[in-house]
Structures are given as C-alpha cells and as structure tokens.
Design an enzyme around this catalytic site. Structure first.
Site, PDB file in Angstrom:
ATOM      1  CG  ASP B 178      30.329   3.838 -22.132  1.00  0.00           C
ATOM      2  OD1 ASP B 178      31.398   3.309 -22.497  1.00  0.00           O
ATOM      3  OD2 ASP B 178      29.912   3.816 -20.948  1.00  0.00           O
ATOM      4  CG  ASN B 186      30.482  -6.438 -15.124  1.00  0.00           C
ATOM      5  OD1 ASN B 186      29.691  -7.347 -15.370  1.00  0.00           O
ATOM      6  ND2 ASN B 186      31.374  -5.999 -15.979  1.00  0.00           N
ATOM      7  CG  HIS B 191      32.535 -10.466 -14.722  1.00  0.00           C
ATOM      8  ND1 HIS B 191      32.856  -9.322 -15.410  1.00  0.00           N
ATOM      9  CD2 HIS B 191      33.329 -10.497 -13.623  1.00  0.00           C
ATOM     10  CE1 HIS B 191      33.825  -8.698 -14.761  1.00  0.00           C
ATOM     11  NE2 HIS B 191      34.136  -9.385 -13.652  1.00  0.00           N
ATOM     12  CG  ASP B 195      29.220 -11.844 -20.171  1.00  0.00           C
ATOM     13  OD1 ASP B 195      29.813 -10.740 -20.187  1.00  0.00           O
ATOM     14  OD2 ASP B 195      29.796 -12.944 -20.087  1.00  0.00           O
ATOM     15  CD  GLU B 221      31.751  -0.140 -19.946  1.00  0.00           C
ATOM     16  OE1 GLU B 221      32.553  -1.060 -20.224  1.00  0.00           O
ATOM     17  OE2 GLU B 221      31.956   0.707 -19.055  1.00  0.00           O
TER      18      GLU B 221
END
Lengths: 129, 303
Positions: B178, B186, B191, B195, B221
């Site tokens: 994770d 973010n 975003h 990404d 994630e």
C-alpha cells in the site's frame, strides 16, 4: 469434335503455354487411366471402373471437352449403380472419346514444341493477395 | 496467402496450381486426402483449401470433417470442395461435412478465383474477430491505469496457485503493498499526479518481482503480489526489494518536481491449507502492522 481449342483456351485465360503443358500431362496421365480402365473392365471390378472413369472425367474437364466428360460421367454412373452389363459399351465409347482428345492434344503439344522449345509460360505480373 | 490444392489427378492439380499462382497465391499441392490433412495441420499451414471430393484413401469430404473437428483455437480453414457430381444431395452432403463452398468440374478459372476472394474476405473477418476478442480479454483482466492484472484477475491467479500449492505441497506467499500517504498526494497535487505516481510505482514493482510472480492492482493504491513457491522469509526479501524499488528513488511528476513516495508491505505465506481469504487477511494484518510501525516498512506474518 473432341476438343474446342477456343473454349479450352478461353477457360485458361488464353494461356497457350499452359494449354500445351496440360496437354502433355494429359497424354501421360490418360494413358495410365485408360490402362487401369481396361484392366478393371476385364476384371468386371465395378469399384475400379468407377475410379478410373472418375479420374478420366477430372482430367478431361481441364480442357472443357464435353463429349469425353459426358462419356466418363456416364460410365462412372453405370459402375456406381452396378449396371456392369452396360459397362463394356460405355467404356468403349469413353476410350474412343479420350483417344480422340489425346490425338488432338498430342498434335498440339508436339507441333508447338517444335516451333517453341520452351513449354513453361513466361510469368505474368503477379499481385499478392 | 497459401492455398492447399488437393487432387489425385495430375492434370487438374497443374491447372489449379497455374490458376492460383497467376492470382498471386502460393500453392501447396497434395495428391490425396492424407497428404492434404498433413499440410493443413502444419503450424502456419494454409488457411484456404481447394479439395477434390473423390480422392483415394481419405476423400475431400473426410478432410472437411476432420478439419472441422479440430480443437478451438486453431485458425479457421476456408474450404472449397471440387466436385464433378452436382446433384443437390451431394452438394448438401459436402456443405454439411464442413465445406464453405463448392465448385463443379469442369470449373471456370475466373469463377475459382472469385470464390477464393470470398474465402479471403471471410478469413479477414475472422482475423478481425480474433484480434477484437483478444483486446477485450486483455481489457477484462488488466487494470487500465497501471497495466497490471486487475483485482478479479489477481484473485483468480491466487485461487489457482493455492490449489496448486496444496497439490504440490509447496509454499505460497501473498504480499499486500500500500502506497504511503497516497491520499495526501492526491489532495495536494491532484488526481492526475496521483495517477502518475500509481503508474510509476506499479512499473517499479513489476520490474522487481520474479518472472513467476504475479502482481495486480488490488484497490486504489493497494497492490497484491502472489509469489508461488515462496516461503515467508523469501517472500520477506521479495517485499524488501519492492519497498526499495518504490522508495529508493523519487518519482518525477513533471515540471521538474519529484516526490518521495514510499510503500508499506505485509507478507503472509501458506502451504495451501489456508483459504484465499485467510491468506489475504493475514497479509492485510501484517500490512497494518507495517503502517503502524511508521510506514515504509515490511512486516511478516508467520504461517
């Protein structure tokens, strides 16, 4: 007439060299088929008669020789139906047709071979599909 | 394009061969049905075939039947049957045996070429269908952002590997990874940057696993790595490699800005006696421990 050159040639898209090559092949192959046919008729072997008639039918079809084709088809049908009594007559008719065709094709291939020593056609322009 | 010609009569064979080579096809010649089958079963064998119906041993009809019985996955062969018996019953019989088309002897060369073009069109359509379904299959099993397996695919892989490890009595490890503080990345950068980070981390981890490991995007994630044949200690070393691969170097997010991104990992292993849920829960608990320890860490959950 055993062979209509115009019709035969038209079906080969006017490729004379191919017609001559096929004629040469036919003269060799049909001799084998005729021999097989004669032996099969003598043995009254319906299956072998049918096979020989079928082979001849396929070979003469290259020249769209209708008379020989029909004679072969008729003999094939008789053999298939077991009508062996009618076979000798039909077989003789087919032999005559094939011999006539052979004569016509033999003349073609030998006369052309003298005037033109190459029997392989020059390759035309090709397009890969 | 290769075309198979099968005819026991040499005159017909030569005629077919000449017509096809004029049209630009590469012809492969067979003198009977067995030879025809041999040629058609070669890898990358011809996909177009002109078969004489009556041939010794195996006839054209039987060749059609055997070709149609082949396993799915082999490419389609378009078959034109040549017949000199044009009764309706026989035509029906030929088509039912699996022929796509038929031509009656004496055939016309133009007609043969036209019918072969039809075959080519069908084969092109088949190629399109195959490539479309391959694309769909790839889309259905892969995560579009990272290119890794998606959740469903990696879970299926885990189930399969669990069954295999139980059969083979070997170990299987699951690593749950994770990204640390991903939410704040973010929130801070948006975003799109999120990404970029996900994709980059995915590429780094994929490069760090062994060739027989599978890695998938498990959630936002979160990533799951399934490592067959791996005991807990070895899986721990794998997780450590993953941790270093992500955190060892900053991730560039454009405009000369780089981010320090780290990952926490939880490792669990089984010899097949745990269910997928149990193994995942164990790896997840270990991941929780790693987070609690301060993140950018690996925690093992012994079997």
């Amino acid at each position: 007439m055993a062979l209509d050159f115009k019709v035969a040639l038209a079906n080969l898209e006017g490729d004379e060299a191919l017609l001559i090559e096929l004629a040469g092949l036919f003269c060799d192959e049909s001799a084998k088929y005729l021999l097989a046919l004669k032996e099969a008729v003598a043995r009254e072997d319906g299956k072998a008669i049918r096979a020989a008639a079928h082979s001849l039918k396929g070979a003469v079809s290259a020249f769209t020789a209708q008379g020989a084709f029909d004679a072969a088809a008729k003999l094939e049908k008789l053999a298939e139906n077991g009508e062996l009594a009618k076979v000798p007559e039909a077989s003789a008719a087919l032999e005559a047709e094939v011999e006539e065709l052979r004569a016509a094709l033999q003349g073609l291939s030998s006369s052309q071979r003298i005037s033109d020593s190459t029997t392989v056609p020059p390759k035309r322009n090709r397009r890969e599909p | 394009m290769k075309v198979l010609i099968a005819d026991d009569d040499a005159v017909s064979r030569r005629l077919l061969q000449s017509a096809l080579s004029d049209a630009g096809y590469q012809s492969i010649v067979a003198a009977d049905g067995l030879q025809a089958l041999c040629e058609l079963e070669q890898p990358h064998g011809p996909r177009l075939a002109v078969l004489d119906w009556m041939m010794p041993n195996v006839d054209g009809l039987e060749v059609c039947r055997r070709i149609r019985k082949r396993v799915a996955g082999s490419s389609y062969v378009y078959i034109i049957l040549l017949t000199s018996n044009e009764t309706r019953e026989e035509v029906v019989q030929g088509l039912e045996a699996g022929a796509d088309d038929y031509l009656t002897k004496p055939f016309n060369v133009h007609e043969l070429k036209a019918r072969l073009r039809t075959g080519l069109r069908i084969l092109e359509l088949q190629d399109q269908v195959v490539s479309a379904s391959e694309t769909l299959r790839a889309q259905a099993t892969h995560d579009s952002l990272t290119g890794l397996w998606n959740r469903a695919a990696i879970l299926e892989f885990l189930e399969n590997e669990l069954a295999r490890s139980l059969r083979g009595r070997h170990s299987l490890a699951a690593v749950m990874a994770d990204l640390d503080h991903f939410k704040s990345i973010n929130d801070t950068y948006g975003h799109l940057v999120g990404d970029v980070v996900l994709r980059d981390a995915a590429i780094r981890m994929q490069a760090a696993v062994r060739s027989y490991d599978s890695i998938g995007r498990y959630g936002g994630e979160e990533f799951l790595i399934v490592a067959p044949g791996c005991e807990i200690a070895e899986a721990g070393r794998l997780a450590e490699r993953l941790r270093k691969a992500v955190g060892g170097k900053t991730i560039e997010i454009g405009s000369g800005v780089s981010l320090e991104v780290t990952v926490s990992l939880g490792v669990a292993a089984t010899t097949g006696n745990a269910s997928a849920e149990e193994l995942l829960r164990a790896a997840d608990n270990a991941l929780y421990e790693a987070k609690r320890k301060g993140r950018n860490a690996v925690t093992l959950k012994p079997d």
